[in-house]
Design a protein around this motif. Structure first.
Motif, PDB file in Angstrom:
ATOM      1  N   LYS A 266      -5.480  -0.817  -4.952  1.00 19.95           N
ATOM      2  CA  LYS A 266      -5.136   0.160  -3.911  1.00 19.95           C
ATOM      3  C   LYS A 266      -5.856  -0.110  -2.601  1.00 19.95           C
TER       4      LYS A 266
ATOM      5  N   THR B 112      14.184  -2.078 -19.639  1.00 19.05           N
ATOM      6  CA  THR B 112      13.444  -1.443 -18.542  1.00 19.05           C
ATOM      7  C   THR B 112      12.064  -2.076 -18.408  1.00 19.05           C
TER       8      THR B 112
ATOM      9  N   LEU C 135      10.495  -4.134 -15.241  1.00 18.58           N
ATOM     10  CA  LEU C 135       9.209  -3.789 -14.622  1.00 18.58           C
ATOM     11  C   LEU C 135       8.281  -4.996 -14.615  1.00 18.58           C
TER      12      LEU C 135
ATOM     13  N   LEU D 195      -1.347  -3.090   3.703  1.00 14.49           N
ATOM     14  CA  LEU D 195      -0.849  -3.879   2.567  1.00 14.49           C
ATOM     15  C   LEU D 195      -0.537  -2.965   1.381  1.00 14.49           C
ATOM     16  N   ASN D 196      -1.481  -2.004   1.124  1.00 14.22           N
ATOM     17  CA  ASN D 196      -1.244  -1.113  -0.024  1.00 14.22           C
ATOM     18  C   ASN D 196      -0.013  -0.256   0.172  1.00 14.22           C
TER      19      ASN D 196
ATOM     20  N   LYS E  10       2.681  -1.108   1.784  1.00 16.63           N
ATOM     21  CA  LYS E  10       3.831  -1.993   1.510  1.00 16.63           C
ATOM     22  C   LYS E  10       4.037  -2.132   0.007  1.00 16.63           C
ATOM     23  N   ILE E  11       2.925  -2.389  -0.705  1.00 19.40           N
ATOM     24  CA  ILE E  11       3.021  -2.547  -2.152  1.00 19.40           C
ATOM     25  C   ILE E  11       3.551  -1.266  -2.774  1.00 19.40           C
TER      26      ILE E  11
ATOM     27  N   LEU F 216       7.229  -0.772  -2.087  1.00 20.87           N
ATOM     28  CA  LEU F 216       8.040  -1.749  -2.815  1.00 20.87           C
ATOM     29  C   LEU F 216       8.072  -1.420  -4.297  1.00 20.87           C
ATOM     30  N   CYS F 217       6.911  -1.092  -4.856  1.00 23.36           N
ATOM     31  CA  CYS F 217       6.859  -0.764  -6.275  1.00 23.36           C
ATOM     32  C   CYS F 217       7.729   0.448  -6.582  1.00 23.36           C
TER      33      CYS F 217
ATOM     34  N   VAL G 206      11.415  -0.597  -6.335  1.00 26.95           N
ATOM     35  CA  VAL G 206      11.820  -1.411  -7.492  1.00 26.95           C
ATOM     36  C   VAL G 206      11.906  -0.551  -8.746  1.00 26.95           C
ATOM     37  N   ALA G 207      10.879   0.285  -8.953  1.00 23.76           N
ATOM     38  CA  ALA G 207      10.889   1.158 -10.135  1.00 23.76           C
ATOM     39  C   ALA G 207      12.129   2.045 -10.117  1.00 23.76           C
TER      40      ALA G 207
ATOM     41  N   VAL H  62      15.165  -0.035 -11.049  1.00 26.65           N
ATOM     42  CA  VAL H  62      15.091  -0.374 -12.469  1.00 26.65           C
ATOM     43  C   VAL H  62      15.476   0.815 -13.343  1.00 26.65           C
ATOM     44  N   LEU H  63      14.918   1.972 -13.026  1.00 29.75           N
ATOM     45  CA  LEU H  63      15.219   3.153 -13.840  1.00 29.75           C
ATOM     46  C   LEU H  63      16.683   3.551 -13.719  1.00 29.75           C
TER      47      LEU H  63
ATOM     48  N   ALA I 229      18.712   1.205 -15.849  1.00 26.53           N
ATOM     49  CA  ALA I 229      18.543   1.449 -17.286  1.00 26.53           C
ATOM     50  C   ALA I 229      19.238   2.736 -17.694  1.00 26.53           C
TER      51      ALA I 229
ATOM     52  N   GLN J 127      23.338   3.246 -18.417  1.00 22.51           N
ATOM     53  CA  GLN J 127      24.035   2.680 -19.567  1.00 22.51           C
ATOM     54  C   GLN J 127      24.884   3.686 -20.329  1.00 22.51           C
TER      55      GLN J 127
END
Lengths: 224, 176
Positions: free
Chosen positions: A86, A157, A161, B2-3, B5-6, B9-10, B13-14, B17-18, B21, B24
């Motif tokens: 962090k 999933t 990840l 930077l944090n 941005k991370i 992005l996380c 993406v999460a 992804v969810l 998933a 379906q």
């Protein structure tokens, strides 16, 4: 396992081989199931069974970065690891970092459930079933098949990840994780600590682990 | 910087992804809410909708169970012919009248939870042909089972399973 002056070997060859074989097999298993190619699905499933069993045993007999006990111990540093992420002071870790360790257990767990339920699954027509389904009733086999299907969503999933995390590490944190998973090597300069464990994949440990894994698959094939 | 941005992005993406998933199994919630009242409607044959759905569900499960039992025998080293013959006979018995198990009003919009798809009534003649194919294959399997020849039995079983599958592929909700 030799270490040149510039590189450490972080991942032994079996860890790398099993990892990439699992990638290929997961894709094949998904596709053969989608296309109803159950003969191939079963062959791939039994191969995956062997790999999973091998990897679990190797977690006790293999090189340091493959072993589960050191991973458990490293979980203690999860808090400080996440804090470093962090506040931008992340540094590469030799082997799995604590977040990676959570991922290893989650993925291996989900994969084990997937393969395990596959062994006992029965399809709706009562025609196709896993090699150990002879030991359960139709109704139980159907329930297990439902878990087999639901768990695949969980597994995919987790895989997504995992891939996303690797990309974040590679391109944003500039922590080079992909090449080492192929070559096994990382530059010595990547690691702050001057002492890192020399990892070794013992020959007899491999023979024993592979033997047990193959024997298990053979037993499953000849069950009942 | 930077944090952040991370972090962004996380999260993005999460989220993707969810979503992928979760996408379906959208249709699994279909019509099961008002099951209570809807199931009580009485059909021309005197049964309630709920009873008709349960009858066919149970019978089809029993058929699957019998087919598995026979299959397990063939998979073992020494198949017990008596078990196979009993299974084959029971499949013929259990599938009698299957052409009458799907009257109008017992589909997905009946309000009762069922794996039967609406196309059964949209393409009813084809559906009924598949039902009679199955009954024919079951009769043949029963006949072959009396002979005790494992290879012939295996062949007849595969044919029967094929009729199950060809109907399910089009007329049954895909849950696997």
């Amino acid at each position: 396992m030799t270490t040149s002056p510039e590189h450490h070997v972080v991942w032994d060859w079996t860890v790398r081989l099993v990892h990439w074989l699992m990638v290929i097999l997961v894709l094949l298993l998904w596709w053969t199931a989608e296309e109803g190619m159950m003969d191939w699905h079963k062959r791939c499933g039994l191969t995956m069974l062997g790999l999973v069993i091998f990897r679990i045993i190797w977690g006790f007999t293999g090189s340091w970065t493959a072993r589960f006990v050191p991973m458990f111990r490293r979980l203690g540093s999860l808090g400080s690891y996440v804090r470093d992420l962090k506040n931008g002071s992340h540094k590469p870790v030799f082997g799995h970092g604590p977040l990676g360790i959570l991922s290893v257990f989650a993925l291996l767990g989900a994969l084990s459930v997937q393969v395990g339920t596959g062994l006992f699954s029965v399809d709706v027509d009562g025609l196709e079933s896993g090699p150990l389904a002879i030991w359960v009733s139709f109704s139980t086999g159907r329930d297990i098949a439902d878990i087999h299907e639901l768990n695949f969503d969980i597994l995919s999933t987790l895989i997504s990840l995992h891939v996303a995390a690797i990309l974040v590490y590679q391109f944003i944190l500039k922590d080079n994780l992909i090449p080492p998973m192929v070559t096994g090597k990382r530059p010595v300069s990547d690691f702050a600590a001057s002492t890192v464990p020399t990892i070794t994949a013992g020959f007899w440990a491999f023979v024993l682990s592979a033997g047990i894994a193959s024997g298990s698959v053979y037993a499953v094939l000849h069950a009942g | 910087m930077l944090n952040r941005k991370i972090g962004l992005l996380c999260t993005a993406v999460a989220g993707v992804v969810l979503l992928s998933a979760c996408g379906q199994n959208e249709d699994s919630e279909a019509a099961s809410d008002s099951a209570g009242d809807a199931g009580a409607a009485v059909l021309a044959n005197g049964m309630t909708v709920a009873d008709q759905v349960k009858l066919r569900h149970d019978a089809l499960e029993d058929i699957g169970d019998a087919l598995k039992g026979a299959g397990d025998q063939l998979k073992s080293g020494s198949p017990d012919m008596a078990v196979i013959q009993a299974a084959a006979a029971s499949i013929v018995e259990k599938s009698k009248g299957m052409e009458d198990w799907f009257p109008e009003g017992t589909g997905p919009d009946s309000g009762v939870e069922t794996d039967a798809l609406a196309v059964i009534w949209e393409d009813n003649p084809d559906f009924l042909t598949k039902v009679s194919d199955m009954q024919g294959a079951a009769a043949k399997f029963n006949e072959v089972a009396q002979g005790g020849d494992a290879a012939a039995i295996g062949g007849a079983m595969k044919e029967l399973g094929g009729t199950c599958k060809s109907c399910h592929d089009k007329y049954r909700k895909d849950d696997d």
